[in-house]
Design an enzyme around this catalytic site. Structure first.
Site, PDB file in Angstrom:
ATOM      1  N   GLY A 114       2.189  82.614 -34.398  1.00 22.16           N
ATOM      2  CA  GLY A 114       1.326  83.584 -33.732  1.00 22.16           C
ATOM      3  C   GLY A 114       0.187  82.866 -33.016  1.00 22.16           C
ATOM      4  O   GLY A 114      -0.257  81.798 -33.453  1.00 22.16           O
ATOM      5  N   CYS A 115      -0.303  83.459 -31.939  1.00 23.42           N
ATOM      6  CA  CYS A 115      -1.313  82.771 -31.120  1.00 23.42           C
ATOM      7  C   CYS A 115      -2.645  82.620 -31.866  1.00 23.42           C
ATOM      8  O   CYS A 115      -3.237  81.532 -31.884  1.00 23.42           O
ATOM      9  CB  CYS A 115      -1.492  83.488 -29.792  1.00 23.42           C
ATOM     10  SG  CYS A 115      -1.720  85.267 -29.930  1.00 23.42           S
ATOM     11  N   ASN A 116      -3.116  83.686 -32.511  1.00 21.92           N
ATOM     12  CA  ASN A 116      -4.365  83.574 -33.281  1.00 21.92           C
ATOM     13  C   ASN A 116      -4.211  82.566 -34.418  1.00 21.92           C
ATOM     14  O   ASN A 116      -5.148  81.848 -34.779  1.00 21.92           O
ATOM     15  CB  ASN A 116      -4.737  84.923 -33.908  1.00 21.92           C
ATOM     16  CG  ASN A 116      -5.002  85.983 -32.870  1.00 21.92           C
ATOM     17  OD1 ASN A 116      -5.788  85.783 -31.963  1.00 21.92           O
ATOM     18  ND2 ASN A 116      -4.321  87.112 -32.992  1.00 21.92           N
TER      19      ASN A 116
END
Ligand SMILES: NC(=O)c1ccc[n+]([C@@H]2O[C@H](COP(=O)([O-])OP(=O)(O)OC[C@H]3O[C@@H](n4cnc5c(N)ncnc54)[C@H](OP(=O)(O)O)[C@@H]3O)[C@@H](O)[C@H]2O)c1
Length: 349
Positions: A151-153
């Site tokens: 995931g990006c976060n």
């Protein structure tokens, strides 16, 4: 020897699919096969991705095991929950790279709690820089035929804090992360809170109070890096920009540790990383400096009065946060040099 890697991209009309097409286009060996999606099937790609001129005349086809068959690599950039079923129908020798969440979590219980429904299973995790018990995650990727892109976060927080966890210079039981996120992180879907009239003049928190789906993945990663009893308060905010994540992550300084030891932990962890850069002391990461690049920029300092280590990390959510990580992992899985085709030069101003 020059080889050709045929790549199908599913979700080609979306933000991640579009970025996969842009980033993978820079790879000397990649040739695109099927470009698939759902409601846009039958359209030319240029209608949905007008910035991708070399692919503008390609026709988007429906996503199915048939249309995705016969490629060396299939990249899935679909809403979470959609990729498990299609991936299960693809042959084991095809390298399947899932940019969605379906195969990231090791715990079926965590999947059920944060996403709901059946857990599709756990694939090798596509974060080469992740610190593991015996090295880095890149050592686990060669030969893989299934990869779960982070995931990006999760990428921003993990790459920011993991050196301190691994070196034992921070207390992992009281981590606080607040993030500023660009709107592309939410995908292309239409929603009232994503309208320009709502967002252009506002900073808006979402997923507040321990419910955001990226929390169990961050805990999984920081545990991999050596954290015992990892606990994190995680709050993202939407800010008026299209791309980028700026993560501010703090944690208590471990007992008896000084600022020099803190800096040394980050310097050691990232001395040889091609895409994660600890900035010179006093220089702070900005999202603008990562735009379009497969980089994560990091800075760390000690707030002595608060007794906390403060880390700032910046990424482009669509590059190091997704498409770049996918290409980096593809290279490792196929035995190509890890950095091939990947850009460290951003777009500025
Ligand atoms: N955005 C980010 O920064 C980011 C970062 C990391 C990971 N991710 C993950 O990447 C995935 C894609 O995100 P996104 O931001 O690109 O979303 P998006 O812009 O909404 O795009 C979704 C894509 O999936 C297609 N699609 C939707 N339902 C489908 C179905 N049932 N079968 C086949 N295709 C279907 C859509 O096709 P049509 O348009 O033709 O309907 C579109 O191409 C998500 O799982 C997301 O969590 C996103």
């Amino acid at each position: 020897m020059h080889m050709t890697i045929s790549v199908a991209v599913s979700g080609a009309s979306g933000y991640v699919g579009g970025e996969v097409l842009r980033v993978f286009s820079e790879h000397p060996d990649v040739q695109f096969g099927a470009l698939t999606a759902h409601s846009s099937a039958g359209d030319v790609l240029g209608l949905h991705q007008p910035h991708l001129r070399t692919l503008a005349d390609r026709t988007i086809v429906e996503t199915s095991a048939d249309t995705l068959a016969g490629h060396d690599v299939v990249v899935l950039a679909l809403p979470h929950g959609a990729s498990g079923e299609i991936a299960a129908q693809l042959p084991p020798e095809t390298l399947v790279i899932d940019c969605g969440a379906d195969h990231r979590l090791a715990s079926a219980e965590a999947w059920a709690e944060y996403y709901g429904g059946e857990h599709a299973g756990t694939w090798p995790y596509g974060m080469p820089e992740l610190i593991t018990a015996d090295g880095r995650q890149r050592d686990n990727l060669p030969g893989s035929r299934r990869i779960a892109v982070p995931g990006c976060n999760v990428t921003a927080v993990t790459l920011g804090l993991q050196p301190g966890i691994s070196a034992g210079v921070v207390d992992p039981t009281d981590i606080v992360a607040v993030l500023a996120n660009g709107y592309s992180g939410a995908g292309k879907k239409l929603a009232t809170n994503l309208l320009a009239s709502e967002g252009l003049g506002a900073v808006s928190p979402y997923g507040v109070g321990g419910v955001h789906r990226h929390i169990p993945e961050i805990v999984q990663n920081l545990t991999s890096a050596g954290g015992d009893d990892v606990r994190i308060s995680f709050t993202p905010t939407l800010v008026p920009m299209a791309r980028g994540i700026l993560a501010t992550v703090t944690a208590p300084l471990a007992a008896g540790v000084d600022a020099e030891q803190v800096r040394a932990a980050w310097e050691t962890a990232y001395a040889d990383e091609p895409f994660v850069h600890l900035l010179p002391e006093g220089q702070w990461p900005t999202t603008a400096a990562t735009l379009g690049a497969n980089t994560c920029l990091v800075q760390v300092t000690v707030d002595a009065k608060a007794g906390r280590v403060v880390v700032i990390s910046a990424i482009d959510n669509l590059v190091k946060g997704t498409a770049g990580a996918a290409l980096q992992s593809m290279n490792l899985a196929l035995g190509v040099h890890e950095t091939t085709g990947l850009q460290t030069l951003g777009v500025a101003p």
